[in-house]
Design a protein around this motif. Sequence first.
Motif, PDB file in Angstrom:
ATOM      1  N   LEU A 168       0.797  -1.221   0.000  1.00 29.35           N
ATOM      2  CA  LEU A 168       0.000   0.000   0.000  1.00 29.35           C
ATOM      3  C   LEU A 168       0.831   1.274   0.000  1.00 29.35           C
ATOM      4  N   LEU A 169       2.031   1.231   0.553  1.00 25.22           N
ATOM      5  CA  LEU A 169       2.808   2.446   0.754  1.00 25.22           C
ATOM      6  C   LEU A 169       3.033   3.251  -0.531  1.00 25.22           C
ATOM      7  N   PRO A 170       3.414   2.651  -1.653  1.00 26.76           N
ATOM      8  CA  PRO A 170       3.627   3.462  -2.856  1.00 26.76           C
ATOM      9  C   PRO A 170       2.387   4.216  -3.311  1.00 26.76           C
ATOM     10  N   SER A 171       1.193   3.743  -2.950  1.00 25.96           N
ATOM     11  CA  SER A 171      -0.027   4.437  -3.378  1.00 25.96           C
ATOM     12  C   SER A 171      -0.142   5.813  -2.755  1.00 25.96           C
ATOM     13  N   ALA A 172       0.601   6.083  -1.672  1.00 26.49           N
ATOM     14  CA  ALA A 172       0.566   7.413  -1.068  1.00 26.49           C
ATOM     15  C   ALA A 172       1.092   8.475  -2.025  1.00 26.49           C
ATOM     16  N   LEU A 173       1.904   8.069  -3.008  1.00 30.37           N
ATOM     17  CA  LEU A 173       2.414   9.036  -3.989  1.00 30.37           C
ATOM     18  C   LEU A 173       1.329   9.515  -4.945  1.00 30.37           C
ATOM     19  N   LEU A 174       0.184   8.850  -4.935  1.00 29.32           N
ATOM     20  CA  LEU A 174      -0.920   9.325  -5.772  1.00 29.32           C
ATOM     21  C   LEU A 174      -1.380  10.718  -5.357  1.00 29.32           C
ATOM     22  N   PHE A 175      -1.322  11.008  -4.072  1.00 31.74           N
ATOM     23  CA  PHE A 175      -1.872  12.273  -3.591  1.00 31.74           C
ATOM     24  C   PHE A 175      -1.047  13.465  -4.048  1.00 31.74           C
ATOM     25  N   PRO A 176       0.276  13.492  -3.859  1.00 29.00           N
ATOM     26  CA  PRO A 176       1.014  14.612  -4.444  1.00 29.00           C
ATOM     27  C   PRO A 176       0.961  14.602  -5.970  1.00 29.00           C
ATOM     28  N   GLY A 177       0.856  13.408  -6.563  1.00 29.02           N
ATOM     29  CA  GLY A 177       0.776  13.344  -8.024  1.00 29.02           C
ATOM     30  C   GLY A 177      -0.489  13.983  -8.561  1.00 29.02           C
ATOM     31  N   LEU A 178      -1.615  13.783  -7.871  1.00 28.81           N
ATOM     32  CA  LEU A 178      -2.883  14.340  -8.327  1.00 28.81           C
ATOM     33  C   LEU A 178      -3.088  15.762  -7.826  1.00 28.81           C
ATOM     34  N   ALA A 179      -2.719  16.018  -6.555  1.00 26.74           N
ATOM     35  CA  ALA A 179      -2.970  17.350  -5.996  1.00 26.74           C
ATOM     36  C   ALA A 179      -2.039  18.402  -6.584  1.00 26.74           C
ATOM     37  N   LYS A 180      -0.779  18.050  -6.800  1.00 31.25           N
ATOM     38  CA  LYS A 180       0.198  19.014  -7.311  1.00 31.25           C
ATOM     39  C   LYS A 180       0.573  18.749  -8.761  1.00 31.25           C
ATOM     40  N   HIS A 181      -0.117  17.765  -9.369  1.00 28.73           N
ATOM     41  CA  HIS A 181       0.175  17.394 -10.759  1.00 28.73           C
ATOM     42  C   HIS A 181       1.664  17.052 -10.930  1.00 28.73           C
ATOM     43  N   SER A 182       2.178  16.301  -9.963  1.00 26.36           N
ATOM     44  CA  SER A 182       3.587  15.915  -9.982  1.00 26.36           C
ATOM     45  C   SER A 182       3.750  14.619 -10.772  1.00 26.36           C
ATOM     46  N   GLU A 183       4.288  14.741 -11.975  1.00 21.73           N
ATOM     47  CA  GLU A 183       4.548  13.545 -12.782  1.00 21.73           C
ATOM     48  C   GLU A 183       5.617  12.676 -12.138  1.00 21.73           C
ATOM     49  N   LEU A 184       6.565  13.310 -11.451  1.00 23.90           N
ATOM     50  CA  LEU A 184       7.639  12.547 -10.813  1.00 23.90           C
ATOM     51  C   LEU A 184       7.082  11.604  -9.760  1.00 23.90           C
ATOM     52  N   ALA A 185       6.111  12.065  -8.970  1.00 25.38           N
ATOM     53  CA  ALA A 185       5.518  11.205  -7.945  1.00 25.38           C
ATOM     54  C   ALA A 185       4.824  10.011  -8.581  1.00 25.38           C
ATOM     55  N   LEU A 186       4.111  10.228  -9.700  1.00 27.40           N
ATOM     56  CA  LEU A 186       3.407   9.128 -10.365  1.00 27.40           C
ATOM     57  C   LEU A 186       4.391   8.146 -10.986  1.00 27.40           C
ATOM     58  N   VAL A 187       5.473   8.667 -11.546  1.00 29.39           N
ATOM     59  CA  VAL A 187       6.482   7.789 -12.146  1.00 29.39           C
ATOM     60  C   VAL A 187       7.205   6.985 -11.076  1.00 29.39           C
ATOM     61  N   ALA A 188       7.353   7.553  -9.884  1.00 29.76           N
ATOM     62  CA  ALA A 188       8.124   6.892  -8.825  1.00 29.76           C
ATOM     63  C   ALA A 188       7.385   5.743  -8.172  1.00 29.76           C
ATOM     64  N   MET A 189       6.077   5.625  -8.347  1.00 28.57           N
ATOM     65  CA  MET A 189       5.319   4.580  -7.646  1.00 28.57           C
ATOM     66  C   MET A 189       5.855   3.174  -7.925  1.00 28.57           C
ATOM     67  N   PRO A 190       6.031   2.749  -9.179  1.00 26.86           N
ATOM     68  CA  PRO A 190       6.553   1.386  -9.378  1.00 26.86           C
ATOM     69  C   PRO A 190       7.983   1.225  -8.893  1.00 26.86           C
ATOM     70  N   LEU A 191       8.775   2.315  -8.915  1.00 26.09           N
ATOM     71  CA  LEU A 191      10.159   2.217  -8.454  1.00 26.09           C
ATOM     72  C   LEU A 191      10.207   2.023  -6.946  1.00 26.09           C
ATOM     73  N   VAL A 192       9.398   2.780  -6.227  1.00 28.35           N
ATOM     74  CA  VAL A 192       9.340   2.617  -4.766  1.00 28.35           C
ATOM     75  C   VAL A 192       8.842   1.220  -4.409  1.00 28.35           C
ATOM     76  N   SER A 193       7.815   0.766  -5.113  1.00 27.47           N
ATOM     77  CA  SER A 193       7.281  -0.575  -4.852  1.00 27.47           C
ATOM     78  C   SER A 193       8.345  -1.644  -5.080  1.00 27.47           C
ATOM     79  N   ALA A 194       9.059  -1.543  -6.193  1.00 32.31           N
ATOM     80  CA  ALA A 194      10.085  -2.534  -6.510  1.00 32.31           C
ATOM     81  C   ALA A 194      11.216  -2.514  -5.488  1.00 32.31           C
TER      82      ALA A 194
END
Length: 522
Positions: A311-337
């Motif tokens: 579940l932890l990588p899903s927390a990056l969805l919030f800065p990705g959607l709220a601040k339109h941070s593409e980096l946060a969305l791209v980082a989700m699979p990397l953090v998970s891995a």
Amino acid sequence: MVAHLVRLKLQLLRNSLRRGVAVIVGLVVGVLYGGGFLLAALVGLVGVRVAGDAQLLRTVLLVGGSALVLGWSLLPVVLFGTDPTLDPARFSTFAVPERTLATGLVVTGFVGLPGLATVLLGLGAVVASSFSVGSLLVALVAVPLALLGCVLLSRIVTAAAAAVLASRRGRDVAGVGGLVLLLAVGPLAASLGSGGITADTTRVIADGLAWTPLGWAWGAPAAAAAGHWGRAIGLLALALAWTGVLLVAWERLLTSVLRNPRSTGGGGGGHRGLGLFGRLPGTPLGAVAARAGTYWVRDPRFNVPALMTILLPSALLFPGLAKHSELALVAMPLVSAYLIGWGQHNDVGYDSTAFWMHVSAGMDPVADRLGRLFPSAVMATACIPLYALLGPFVGGPWRLLPATLGVAVGLVLNGFAVACVTSAVKQYAVPPPGENPFSSRPGSVGVTMAVQTVCGGAVVALSLPALALGVAAWYGWQWAAWTALAVGPVLGVVALVVGTRLGADLFSRRQALLLQDLVAMR
């Protein structure tokens, strides 16, 4: 009785330093690492006193003090665990008066490096509050109440969490609670990050904390320093009442555990058939994989951290959607891995003395190394593609999908490679089977931090080529994205092959030493 428990705690800490050089080195690392933060905090508190600003004192004490209380309450559960000498279930067979035992276990909470650091921070808060004789006297009453509340909350939370995880239904509830916590923390972090954490924001947070149990004790000295004596007395009364409530709750919880001791093993009734042992191949590799998978399903020492890892990588969805941070969305699979691969580095440590079965059976070392990776490999197979596709689906750049997949696969394979080696070299203390899943041996924090840091650094170092290609793809080099898709998995497979062979060789030569270490940690 209280003095006896304190002497016992000191003796356990002293004995923990005799288990080897690694423990001493780990302790030194922990002291140096935490001592720097402690020194900075104490210097800051002295600076607040020199500045003589009552508003600044209020903000620092409320925000910092509330964070300290939350740290005592949550970090033992999600990070290193609590001292097993404070586990109430261990005293269920002793004829000790319950109230005396409750008091003794709270006092021993201050024995050790975390307790010493907390007491020093409390002294710093008293110094920072010494604007006048009145504010100093209030601080001398309020700060000990705050520190006592820290230890009481820690004991209550860990004991209650162990009881909840004793059943499968409790673990399901804990999983849902973890998801809700992530969903709550994400928007809060996004809202704070969207406007930046300014002085005004910090003051608003302090105002909110001032009238919560977290801040009652810390707000009293600041109110006295500002001359608001009515507020100071009111907060002090609330803090005293809150401490009384915690004492009663702790005593009742301790009484419940002593009279009805629970096992965190979860019980095995109701399970039919061979489970994974009947579904996986009847080979050494299949047997180890089935054992590991069974542990991850039934043992709270595995399934609760696994749920948080998912579940932890899903927390990056919030800065990705709220601040339109593409980096946060791209980082989700990397953090998970990274989390999935790195999480296997101490797998042998969780076997405890049951590791003797691997030694006595003459287990094929390659089968042992690879079989242990089965649960994490299943998790990675599901999580990495899911997070890689979720990012572009909710607003991330599709052009980076090949790069994120390649780098993520490389990270998880490199993590497995490092785990194959490190789990055959050095283990650190973890809760044994059937014990409180949030307990750990005294003095083990330094070793834990050192091993985890080395393993994490090794995973990143092995993944540097793929990460460099990912960075190039981020800056617009499309060829780098497709190259990363090939280079990440290829180099990861090479690292896994080398790590498996090296780990198998170390496992063959160090089996007896590994078992000896595990027995000593018991």
